[in-house]
Each structure stands twice: as structure tokens, then as C-alpha cells.
Design a protein around this motif. Structure first.
Motif, PDB file in Angstrom:
ATOM      1  N   ILE A 145    -157.566  -6.644 -10.690  1.00  0.00           N
ATOM      2  CA  ILE A 145    -158.541  -5.544 -10.660  1.00  0.00           C
ATOM      3  C   ILE A 145    -159.635  -5.839  -9.632  1.00  0.00           C
ATOM      4  O   ILE A 145    -160.032  -4.966  -8.873  1.00  0.00           O
ATOM      5  N   ALA A 146    -160.120  -7.070  -9.622  1.00  0.00           N
ATOM      6  CA  ALA A 146    -161.220  -7.414  -8.706  1.00  0.00           C
ATOM      7  C   ALA A 146    -161.195  -8.914  -8.421  1.00  0.00           C
ATOM      8  O   ALA A 146    -160.771  -9.709  -9.270  1.00  0.00           O
ATOM      9  N   GLN A 147    -161.644  -9.251  -7.214  1.00  0.00           N
ATOM     10  CA  GLN A 147    -161.689 -10.676  -6.841  1.00  0.00           C
ATOM     11  C   GLN A 147    -162.951 -10.964  -6.047  1.00  0.00           C
ATOM     12  O   GLN A 147    -163.503 -10.082  -5.392  1.00  0.00           O
ATOM     13  N   VAL A 148    -163.362 -12.228  -6.082  1.00  0.00           N
ATOM     14  CA  VAL A 148    -164.474 -12.669  -5.252  1.00  0.00           C
ATOM     15  C   VAL A 148    -164.120 -14.053  -4.697  1.00  0.00           C
ATOM     16  O   VAL A 148    -163.494 -14.856  -5.389  1.00  0.00           O
ATOM     17  N   ARG A 149    -164.482 -14.273  -3.429  1.00  0.00           N
ATOM     18  CA  ARG A 149    -164.161 -15.554  -2.785  1.00  0.00           C
ATOM     19  C   ARG A 149    -165.292 -16.554  -2.945  1.00  0.00           C
ATOM     20  O   ARG A 149    -166.464 -16.171  -2.936  1.00  0.00           O
ATOM     21  N   VAL A 150    -164.918 -17.812  -3.022  1.00  0.00           N
ATOM     22  CA  VAL A 150    -165.898 -18.904  -3.060  1.00  0.00           C
ATOM     23  C   VAL A 150    -165.399 -19.983  -2.094  1.00  0.00           C
ATOM     24  O   VAL A 150    -164.232 -20.384  -2.157  1.00  0.00           O
ATOM     25  N   ARG A 164    -169.961 -23.114  -9.353  1.00  0.00           N
ATOM     26  CA  ARG A 164    -170.189 -22.063  -8.337  1.00  0.00           C
ATOM     27  C   ARG A 164    -169.267 -20.862  -8.569  1.00  0.00           C
ATOM     28  O   ARG A 164    -169.667 -19.720  -8.381  1.00  0.00           O
ATOM     29  N   ILE A 165    -168.029 -21.152  -8.983  1.00  0.00           N
ATOM     30  CA  ILE A 165    -167.105 -20.047  -9.284  1.00  0.00           C
ATOM     31  C   ILE A 165    -167.642 -19.246 -10.475  1.00  0.00           C
ATOM     32  O   ILE A 165    -167.646 -18.005 -10.461  1.00  0.00           O
ATOM     33  N   LYS A 166    -168.118 -19.962 -11.493  1.00  0.00           N
ATOM     34  CA  LYS A 166    -168.571 -19.259 -12.702  1.00  0.00           C
ATOM     35  C   LYS A 166    -169.779 -18.364 -12.424  1.00  0.00           C
ATOM     36  O   LYS A 166    -169.926 -17.304 -13.037  1.00  0.00           O
ATOM     37  N   ILE A 167    -170.628 -18.772 -11.502  1.00  0.00           N
ATOM     38  CA  ILE A 167    -171.770 -17.912 -11.125  1.00  0.00           C
ATOM     39  C   ILE A 167    -171.220 -16.568 -10.626  1.00  0.00           C
ATOM     40  O   ILE A 167    -171.699 -15.504 -11.005  1.00  0.00           O
ATOM     41  N   GLN A 168    -170.165 -16.622  -9.812  1.00  0.00           N
ATOM     42  CA  GLN A 168    -169.542 -15.391  -9.305  1.00  0.00           C
ATOM     43  C   GLN A 168    -168.796 -14.639 -10.408  1.00  0.00           C
ATOM     44  O   GLN A 168    -168.826 -13.414 -10.473  1.00  0.00           O
ATOM     45  N   GLU A 169    -168.123 -15.399 -11.263  1.00  0.00           N
ATOM     46  CA  GLU A 169    -167.339 -14.770 -12.344  1.00  0.00           C
ATOM     47  C   GLU A 169    -168.218 -13.939 -13.264  1.00  0.00           C
ATOM     48  O   GLU A 169    -167.805 -12.883 -13.736  1.00  0.00           O
ATOM     49  N   ARG A 170    -169.432 -14.441 -13.517  1.00  0.00           N
ATOM     50  CA  ARG A 170    -170.324 -13.730 -14.468  1.00  0.00           C
ATOM     51  C   ARG A 170    -170.656 -12.335 -13.947  1.00  0.00           C
ATOM     52  O   ARG A 170    -170.626 -11.364 -14.692  1.00  0.00           O
TER      53      ARG A 170
END
Ligand code: GRF
Length: 188
Positions: A145-150, A164-170
Motif C-alpha cells: 500500500i505504501a513505502q518509505v525509504r531509509v 530510524r526505520i521505526k520513526i518512518q514507520e510511525r
């Protein structure tokens, strides 16, 4: 829209959802937080916000547990089930009966499974990220559904990278739930 959150651990993703609901940024009702781990911090977090909590500990007979979880979730009548750090594979019957999304700490289809952060580091990847996907019968195989890169830095440890991933995941999980509301409401 009624949502149920499934979580096994710290619950910082669940907390992001709880906070967004409390501030009015996310217009859903969290009708329950369910954990398979009796001591999971997520249960305290939900309790502090007066959200109903439930524990469904794993049983010797896996299909008994599947049935218990399904009966409980059915009783809560959710429009959407959100798996946010729930470290169990959901039964095929469960995922075909309920609409379930999951947050995964990698850019699927890369690094599926329970060790996504470790696997991205040991593969020498320079980027990873987070994915919110529909849950199907496979392990982290459902439609993205959605993605963000780190970016991964050379001095990252599993802990530093996962944080750092979890900051984006939230942010991503909250934004994704919000984006699903119109579609789910029109189905009702
Ligand atoms: C997240 O990275 C989630 O994708 C993974 O477990 C982590 C949960 O973190 N499966 P928390 O318990 O919400 O802090």
C-alpha cells in the motif's frame, strides 16, 4: 471506522496511532489492542489511554489459538485490523475474513520475515525502509500500500537502523490508515 491493533512488544507504532486518534489527526475508533505477550508494553500504553486490551497467549495447539484470536476479533467488529509489530503469522482463514494491514521494517519484496533489519544490514544494502501492505496467506507477500525509504549508513547497527526505520514507520502507518478510511467506509 473501527480498528483493532495487534502488537507483541514495545508498541511504539501502536502509540503513534493512539496519539493521532487522541489529537484528532486520525478519525477512527480503536476498539481494542490485542497482544499474544502478557507482559508487552503495548498493553500498558493502551491501558493508559483507556483503550480495551486483550491477551491471547499462544497455545500448544496452534489452531486453538487461531480460533481464540478470530473469535475475539470478530466480537470487536473491526472495519480494519492493524498488525503493528505483531510477531505471529495470521491464519489463512483470519486474513481472508478480516481486512488486515501490516507494517514491515523493509522495502518489500526485499527482506521479508522476522529479521528484516538484520538481513538488510548483512546483505550490505545501502537503502532499506518500511512497507505497509495488505496481509494475505503468505509471509509479507500481500499487496503493497505504501513505502518509505531509509538510507543505511556504514556505522549503523541493527538497533540504530531499526530505530530510524521505526520513526518512518510511525508516520507511515498513521498516514496509511487515514488513506484507507474513505474506501473502507464506502464498503459498509
Ligand atoms: C516495527 O519495526 C515493526 O515493523 C516490526 O516490529 C517493530 C515494532 O515496533 N515488525 P514497536 O513494538 O511498535 O515499537
Amino acid at each position: 471506522m473501527r480498528i483493532v491493533i495487534l502488537a507483541s512488544g514495545t508498541g511504539s507504532l501502536a502509540q503513534a496511532i493512539i496519539d493521532s486518534v487522541a489529537s484528532g489527526d486520525l478519525e477512527v475508533e480503536i476498539v481494542g489492542v490485542i497482544s499474544d505477550q502478557p507482559d508487552a508494553m503495548v498493553l500498558q500504553r493502551a491501558g493508559k489511554s483507556e483503550i480495551k486490551t486483550f491477551i491471547v497467549p499462544m497455545k500448544a495447539n496452534r489452531s486453538d489459538w487461531d480460533r481464540d484470536l478470530s473469535t475475539l476479533v470478530e466480537s470487536l467488529k473491526p472495519d480494519l485490523v492493524v498488525s503493528a509489530g505483531f510477531m505471529r503469522i495470521l491464519a489463512p482463514d483470519f486474513v481472508s475474513h478480516f481486512r488486515v494491514i501490516n507494517s514491515h521494517p523493509a522495502l518489500l519484496p526485499n527482506f521479508p520475515g522476522a529479521h528484516a533489519v538484520r538481513d538488510a544490514l548483512s546483505a550490505g544494502a545501502t537503502q532499506t525502509g518500511a512497507t505497509i501492505h495488505w496481509v494475505d496467506k503468505g509471509v509479507d507477500t500481500g499487496k503493497v500500500i505504501a513505502q518509505v525509504r531509509v538510507d543505511i549508513s556504514s556505522d549503523d547497527t541493527q538497533e540504530s537502523l531499526h530505530e530510524r526505520i521505526k520513526i518512518q514507520e510511525r508516520g507511515l502507518i498513521v498516514a496509511t490508515i487515514r488513506s484507507l478510511i474513505p474506501g473502507l467506509e464506502s464498503e459498509n
